[in-house]
Enzyme design. Structure first.
Site, PDB file in Angstrom:
ATOM      1  N   GLY A 676     -14.246  23.697   8.866  1.00  0.00           N
ATOM      2  CA  GLY A 676     -14.418  25.137   8.998  1.00  0.00           C
ATOM      3  C   GLY A 676     -14.345  25.596  10.432  1.00  0.00           C
ATOM      4  CG  ASP A 807     -15.752  11.816  11.506  1.00  0.00           C
ATOM      5  OD1 ASP A 807     -14.985  10.956  11.984  1.00  0.00           O
ATOM      6  OD2 ASP A 807     -15.467  13.016  11.455  1.00  0.00           O
TER       7      ASP A 807
END
Length: 980
Positions: A676, A807
């Site tokens: 986003g 991540d």
């Protein structure tokens, strides 16, 4: 008389036994070889079915060709240790397998090696508890240090080993236990290494009965109480280290008996009283007692110690003078007596032998002049005498020390000038000289000291101009010249110092215009040019800077104020410039007329901007009309407040839902990613927040709008999954200084807002790799490594349910205003469920270059996958390189490159970023070694993140030079507080 035939018949069975023994031993060793991983070892080339077992590399046999010794240290061996093979060697007396990568549990089979006299399994990666080895009553040498064993150590096993000479079980995460009484029965011990193995309580009085000891080490534990006086009976000791415990009281009477002692380290305890008991230890080579509460004077006898090469007494309450002759006899290395109450002059003779590397006496009450002898001390790297009462002229040669990395003379009454000798200071990174009485001009030769990162000459009487060639200092990050008598113009070449983040030239007599080149400094965070005589217009380029401090007040500036510099955060930063005007009638400034006060260039820029804006609006109108259907469907940002929102707070909030929603607009956009858009929100109180806006929609729509990742697509859709809410709920409970703070979530049917604390210094990736990167010195890189590791440790071990980030990468490590790290972006994080196998997930997540190799052949991931990714981050920090570089070769990455470099010491050292000073290369190599362990191909071989934190803390760059080497080859750095 026996015939020859009769003798042959008698001896034949004996020869048969010999052949059988040799054959059996060969097969046992070949089975041992086949059970190991030998990809990087050629030690076993000679181990085959044709060679005699006694010619195998690392093998020693007795007179009847039976194997007695296996000597295979540091051979890159990995795999489980097959003791069921080795303990079948009936004559085996020595098993030396230290400094390898063996892992797994050591089994009870070790009890069958009953003839062992020498056992070394140290410096491996075993797990679980060490077994009871009571049957090994012939042992003389037992080395298990840093081997990975945990649980409760079987101290009772030692009771049968009365012949033990050396015992080393330190650096293992054993369960907390009192100092083992069983050790006191080992009267023949000459070396006892119990450092960092979780011992608590008091040292038993009986320690004084181990009179054969020459080395006694029990540092880094939780030992308490007064130091045992019985140690004074150990007259053969040459090394005694007990740093980082919680000992109290005075040094006991009797330590004076340890006249053979060379290395004495009791630093980081809670001792009090004086040092008089040590004045008899005239064989001392290294004395470390920093961070205690010692009082009184440094014994004058220390000045006569002929072997002393380093002494570290910083952070005590010592008074009186430093002995005049201290360090003048041997090849002295360093002194650190900072942060005491010492008085008198700096001893002049410590560099008599030309070997001194650090003189650290800051924050005392020293007086007199800086001895000129140190201007000839060419080996000096750190010269720090700040915060004393020193006077006189700074010796000119001090400025030109060829190996100096820091010169710190601030907060004294020193005179003189920065000499032209500074052109010889090719390694000088930091100058701290503020608050003195320095005068004269800044020499043009300073532009040849191209390693300079920090220049602070503020609060002096320096005059003249800033040399035009200052733009040559490409690594310069901080320039402080405030409150001097400098005049002339600010050099335009200053804009070439692309690493500059902090400029303070206030309270001088600078004149002429502000150079527009300052607006092109990509890392600039603070700019103070106040109280000068600067004139002309404010360069329009300054409007593009994002500054935490901006001050042009009290100059002679004229013309319009750039609109971007009229924000509330800069209130007062333009005061005292009566010629300035404002287009919007801000504060007390005059309103600019349509033409007067505007230069031709500004008017042209304004007209072009207006035309461009009209064209842009037309294009935008066409685009919005075309996309109106989709925009209405997915809830455009223009109509966020029209939706129904649910706010869920996780901390005390100082803002409202409306403040957040009103700020989700294009001009506040600071980043875009797979999960986003990210916006910077400025609250009414001036505080900044970061808000991530995540759309909940189908895969195709998401890809059209936000270029999403598969993971987020799975989560999306008009109805958010329960998994998303569960993860946000879990992450919202995290409270750790190295994990970014999530204040709240604001959700609707169409999208979600996550409100985080704002990190003004961006990401670690930006600082290391982008074209506008800011130089990070080694101390900062190290602190970032440790902080990020501790954040990851909290996720893995500190949460109620472990969190796998999945991540970890340098772009997901954000930096606050002090460059302290925060782990961020949990868009792919996986909460380990109690009723689900913790290593199961069916989403290949992560970023190319950071993904652990097991992702390629299994969907099973666990915390060790995060450890791999963090190892890549450590490689970035040490080498300065990206995970993927052309120089690594086709289909190769930084992990392959570093692992290949690790095959030789010289090559490994060459992998360290060339911008890291030589004095830090050893510490950097330690961090790089940790990264190699983190990126092992097999997850089982990787350390836990908790172990990585310990490795990094062991590499702390706060102590300098002087290594105490133990017989096992391990070393302990003795202390210089390198934070000084």
């Amino acid at each position: 008389m026996f015939s020859a035939f009769t003798i042959l018949l008698i001896l034949l069975p004996f020869f048969s036994i010999l052949t059988t023994v040799n054959s059996d031993d060969r097969q046992i060793l070949l089975d041992f070889k086949s059970s190991l991983h030998l990809s990087n070892s050629n030690a076993f080339d000679s181990w085959n079915t044709t060679n005699s077992v006694c010619t195998f590399t690392g093998i020693t046999c007795n007179s009847v060709n039976s194997v007695t010794d296996i000597n295979l240290p540091d051979q890159n061996l990995s795999g489980y240790l097959p003791l069921h093979f080795l303990c079948q060697l009936r004559s085996l007396q020595k098993l030396e397998l230290g400094f390898n990568s063996l892992y797994g549990r050591v089994t009870e089979d070790l009890r069958n090696c009953v003839n062992l006299k020498f056992l070394d399994l140290g410096n491996n990666a075993f797990s679980g508890p060490f077994p009871d080895i009571s049957p090994l009553n012939q042992l003389e040498y037992l080395f298990l240090n840093q081997s990975g064993f945990s649980g409760t150590f079987p101290w009772q096993s030692l009771l049968n080993m009365t012949g033990l000479l050396q015992l080393s079980v330190g650096d293992n995460p054993f369960d907390l236990t009192p100092f083992p009484q069983e050790v006191l029965s080992l009267k023949k011990l000459n070396w006892l290494y119990l450092t960092n193995c979780n011992l608590g309580g008091k040292i038993p009085i009986g320690i004084g009965n181990l009179t054969e000891l020459t080395e006694l080490e029990f540092s880094d534990n939780a030992l308490t109480g007064e130091f045992p006086a019985g140690i004074g009976n150990l007259r053969k000791l040459w090394q005694l280290t007990f740093y980082n415990n919680s000992f109290t009281g005075k040094l006991p009477i009797g330590l004076r008996n340890l006249t053979n002692i060379e290395n004495f380290d009791g630093s980081m305890n809670n001792f009090e009283g004086d040092l008089s008991e040590l004045r008899f230890l005239n064989n001392l080579v290294s004395l470390q007692l920093f961070q205690n509460g010692f009082t009184g004077e440094i014994p004058m006898e220390f000045g006569e110690f002929k072997k002393l090469v380093n002494i570290s007494l910083y952070r005590n309450m010592l008074t009186g003078p430093i002995p005049e002759k201290i360090g003048s006899w041997a090849e002295f290395n360093f002194i650190d007596v900072s942060e005491n109450l010492l008085s008198g002059p700096i001893p002049p003779y410590m560099c008599n032998k030309g070997t001194m590397q650090a003189l650290l006496v800051l924050q005392n009450k020293l007086s007199g002049e800086i001895p000129s002898t140190y201007g000839d001390c060419l080996t000096l790297k750190r010269f720090r005498v700040s915060n004393n009462s020193l006077s006189g002229v700074v010796p000119a040669k001090i400025w030109g020390l060829p190996n100096a990395e820091i010169i710190d003379i601030q907060l004294n009454q020193l005179q003189g000038s920065v000499s032209s000798d500074i052109n010889k200071a090719k390694t000088l990174a930091q100058i701290y000289a503020k608050n003195n009485r320095l005068s004269g001009e800044i020499p043009k030769e300073i532009t040849q000291a191209t390693s300079l990162v920090t220049i602070d000459l503020s609060e002096n009487q320096i005059s003249g101009n800033i040399p035009e060639g200052i733009g040559n200092l490409k690594q310069l990050g901080s320039l402080h010249l405030q409150n001097n008598k400098i005049f002339g113009s600010i050099p335009d070449s200053l804009g070439s110092c692309k690493s500059l983040s902090d400029i303070d030239l206030s309270r001088n007599s600078f004149s002429q215009q502000i150079p527009s080149s300052l607006g092109s400094l990509p890392a600039l965070n603070s700019l103070n040019l106040s109280q000068n005589e600067l004139s002309g217009e404010i360069p329009a380029s300054l409007a593009f800077l994002r500054l935490s401090l901006f001050d042009l007040s009290y100059n002679q500036l004229t013309g319009p104020i750039p609109q971007a510099l009229t924000i509330a955060a800069y209130n007062g930063s333009l005061a005292g410039n009566t010629g300035l005007c404002s287009v919007n009638a801000i504060g007390s400034f005059l309103t600019c007329s349509s033409s007067s006060g505007m230069s031709k260039g500004v008017r042209t820029l304004t007209i072009c901007s207006t035309v461009g804006l009209i064209l842009l609006l037309c294009l935008l109108a066409l685009y919005l009309k075309k996309k109106k259907g989709n925009k209405e469907r997915f809830g455009g940002e223009r109509s966020l407040k029209e939706e129904s929102w649910d706010l869920k707070s996780f901390h005390m909030l100082s803002f409202t839902e409306d403040e957040i929603l009103d700020s989700i607009k294009q001009e506040n956009l600071i980043g875009q990613g797979g999960s986003g858009n990210v916006y910077r929100v400025t609250l009414s109180n001036g505080k900044h927040l970061a808000v991530k806006h995540i759309w909940n929609t189908d895969v195709s729509a998401r890809k059209r709008s936000w270029s999403s990742t598969p993971m987020l697509a799975k989560r999306g859709g008009p109805n958010k999954s329960k998994e998303f809410d569960a993860e946000v709920d879990a992450l919202s409970s995290i409270r750790h200084m190295n994990v970014v703070k999530l204040y709240c979530s604001i959700t609707s049917d169409d999208s979600s807002l996550l409100v985080y604390e704002y990190m003004p210094n961006g990401s670690l990736w930006d600082r290391l790799h982008t074209s506008n990167k800011m130089e990070l010195d080694w101390e900062t890189r190290y602190e970032i490594a440790v902080g990020a590791a501790k954040g990851l440790e909290y996720l893995h071990h500190g949460c109620e349910r472990p969190v796998i980030h999945r991540d970890v990468k340098s772009s997901n490590i954000l930096l606050d205003e002090f460059l302290k790290p925060r782990i961020a972006d949990f868009g792919l994080a996986k909460i380990v469920q109690a009723n689900v196998a913790k290593d199961s997930t069916h989403i290949i997540a992560g970023t190319h270059g950071y993904i652990a190799p097991e992702y390629g052949y299994t969907y099973k991931v666990n915390e060790k996958s995060d450890v791999y990714s963090f190892g890549v981050v450590l490689m970035e920090l040490v080498t300065g390189k990206r995970p993927i570089e052309l120089e690594f070769g086709e289909s190769k990455d930084i992990v392959h490159w570093v692992h290949k470099k690790s095959q030789s010491k010289e090559s490994f050292r060459s992998a360290v970023d060339s911008r890291i000073p030589e004095m830090y290369k050893d510490e950097a190599c330690k961090v790089l070694r940790a990264s190699v362990l983190c990126t092992a191909t097999l997850p089982a071989l990787r350390p836990s993140i908790r172990a990585v934190v310990q490795m990094l803390e062991d590499a702390e760059p706060c102590k300098l030079v002087g290594i105490v080497i133990s017989k096992d080859g391990s070393g302990k750095k003795v202390g210089v507080n390198d934070g000084k």
